[in-house]
Design an enzyme around this catalytic site. Sequence first.
Site, PDB file in Angstrom:
ATOM      1  N   LYS A  45      69.506  19.148  73.929  1.00 37.38           N
ATOM      2  CA  LYS A  45      70.523  19.061  74.990  1.00 37.38           C
ATOM      3  C   LYS A  45      71.542  17.962  74.703  1.00 37.38           C
ATOM      4  O   LYS A  45      72.393  17.659  75.515  1.00 37.38           O
ATOM      5  CB  LYS A  45      69.830  18.818  76.352  1.00 37.38           C
ATOM      6  CG  LYS A  45      69.016  20.015  76.806  1.00 37.38           C
ATOM      7  CD  LYS A  45      67.988  19.698  77.880  1.00 37.38           C
ATOM      8  CE  LYS A  45      68.459  19.355  79.184  1.00 37.38           C
ATOM      9  NZ  LYS A  45      67.393  19.235  80.202  1.00 37.38           N
ATOM     10  N   LYS A  47      71.369  14.989  74.999  1.00 38.33           N
ATOM     11  CA  LYS A  47      71.406  13.988  76.077  1.00 38.33           C
ATOM     12  C   LYS A  47      70.596  12.776  75.650  1.00 38.33           C
ATOM     13  O   LYS A  47      69.456  12.906  75.199  1.00 38.33           O
ATOM     14  CB  LYS A  47      70.761  14.559  77.355  1.00 38.33           C
ATOM     15  CG  LYS A  47      71.639  15.527  78.134  1.00 38.33           C
ATOM     16  CD  LYS A  47      71.002  15.826  79.501  1.00 38.33           C
ATOM     17  CE  LYS A  47      71.907  16.667  80.376  1.00 38.33           C
ATOM     18  NZ  LYS A  47      71.357  16.832  81.752  1.00 38.33           N
TER      19      LYS A  47
HETATM   20  N1  C2G Z   1      71.818  19.063  90.229  1.00 39.00           N
HETATM   21  C1  C2G Z   1      72.417  19.332  91.474  1.00 39.00           C
HETATM   22  N2  C2G Z   1      73.485  18.620  91.862  1.00 39.00           N
HETATM   23  C2  C2G Z   1      73.986  17.635  91.073  1.00 39.00           C
HETATM   24  C3  C2G Z   1      73.387  17.352  89.828  1.00 39.00           C
HETATM   25  C4  C2G Z   1      72.293  18.086  89.423  1.00 39.00           C
HETATM   26  O1  C2G Z   1      71.959  20.232  92.209  1.00 39.00           O
HETATM   27  N3  C2G Z   1      75.070  16.945  91.514  1.00 39.00           N
HETATM   28  C5  C2G Z   1      70.663  19.869  89.828  1.00 39.00           C
HETATM   29  C6  C2G Z   1      70.903  20.666  88.554  1.00 39.00           C
HETATM   30  O2  C2G Z   1      71.590  21.880  88.845  1.00 39.00           O
HETATM   31  C7  C2G Z   1      69.483  20.920  88.066  1.00 39.00           C
HETATM   32  C8  C2G Z   1      68.742  19.645  88.525  1.00 39.00           C
HETATM   33  O3  C2G Z   1      69.563  19.021  89.543  1.00 39.00           O
HETATM   34  O4  C2G Z   1      68.914  22.054  88.724  1.00 39.00           O
HETATM   35  C9  C2G Z   1      68.515  18.673  87.395  1.00 39.00           C
HETATM   36  O5  C2G Z   1      69.764  18.371  86.817  1.00 39.00           O
HETATM   37  P1  C2G Z   1      69.783  17.844  85.292  1.00 39.00           P
HETATM   38  O6  C2G Z   1      68.823  16.726  85.157  1.00 39.00           O
HETATM   39  O7  C2G Z   1      71.202  17.674  84.874  1.00 39.00           O
HETATM   40  O8  C2G Z   1      69.144  19.112  84.536  1.00 39.00           O
HETATM   41  P2  C2G Z   1      69.723  19.882  83.272  1.00 39.00           P
HETATM   42  O9  C2G Z   1      70.124  18.918  82.228  1.00 39.00           O
HETATM   43  O10 C2G Z   1      70.695  20.857  83.791  1.00 39.00           O
HETATM   44  O11 C2G Z   1      68.385  20.599  82.709  1.00 39.00           O
HETATM   45  O12 C2G Z   1      65.733  24.165  81.146  1.00 39.00           O
HETATM   46  C10 C2G Z   1      66.663  23.752  82.101  1.00 39.00           C
HETATM   47  C11 C2G Z   1      67.212  22.387  81.787  1.00 39.00           C
HETATM   48  O13 C2G Z   1      66.155  21.476  81.530  1.00 39.00           O
HETATM   49  C12 C2G Z   1      68.060  21.900  82.952  1.00 39.00           C
END
Ligand code: C2G
Length: 128
Positions: A45, A47
């Site tokens: 990712k 990240k």
């Molecule tokens: N999220 C949200 N609102 C935000 C930020 C994040 O609803 N302002 C939600 C994202 O949509 C996700 C969850 O919080 O459902 C976790 O966000 P992230 O840690 O950014 O996850 P991500 O990197 O998208 O990883 O296999 C799937 C991946 O691991 C998802």
Amino acid sequence: MKKIITYGTYDLLHYGHINLLQRAKALGDYLIVALSTDEFNWNSKQKKCYFTYEQRKRLLEAVRYVDLVIPEENWEQKISDVKEFKVDTFVMGDDWTGKFDFLKDYCEVVYLPRTPEISTTQIKKDLK
Ligand code: C2G
């Protein structure tokens, strides 16, 4: 018991994450969070997390809506996770809309609206 699962990095845990976890838990009785490992974040990712997996896990385990935290190590584990944990519903924020529809053969798939304005990227930018 209706079991829910969701996946994510959850670095610099913020209220957008909490809003998602709260709504996901409200869809059932038991919420599993598959938390991206440091290796998965970096290798798949691109990240770089501020907190380590163990620190992010500890934070999530303190959230009242979360019942279990398991590692997310790759993109391919979702089907086996759903089967292994007998998950009824898979939940993700709607930035992922459609991306996990293949899971509809195994469980309900729900995409919830993201919380606007807040993101880890924004937090890091503002702190700079
Ligand atoms: N999220 C949200 N609102 C935000 C930020 C994040 O609803 N302002 C939600 C994202 O949509 C996700 C969850 O919080 O459902 C976790 O966000 P992230 O840690 O950014 O996850 P991500 O990197 O998208 O990883 O296999 C799937 C991946 O691991 C998802």
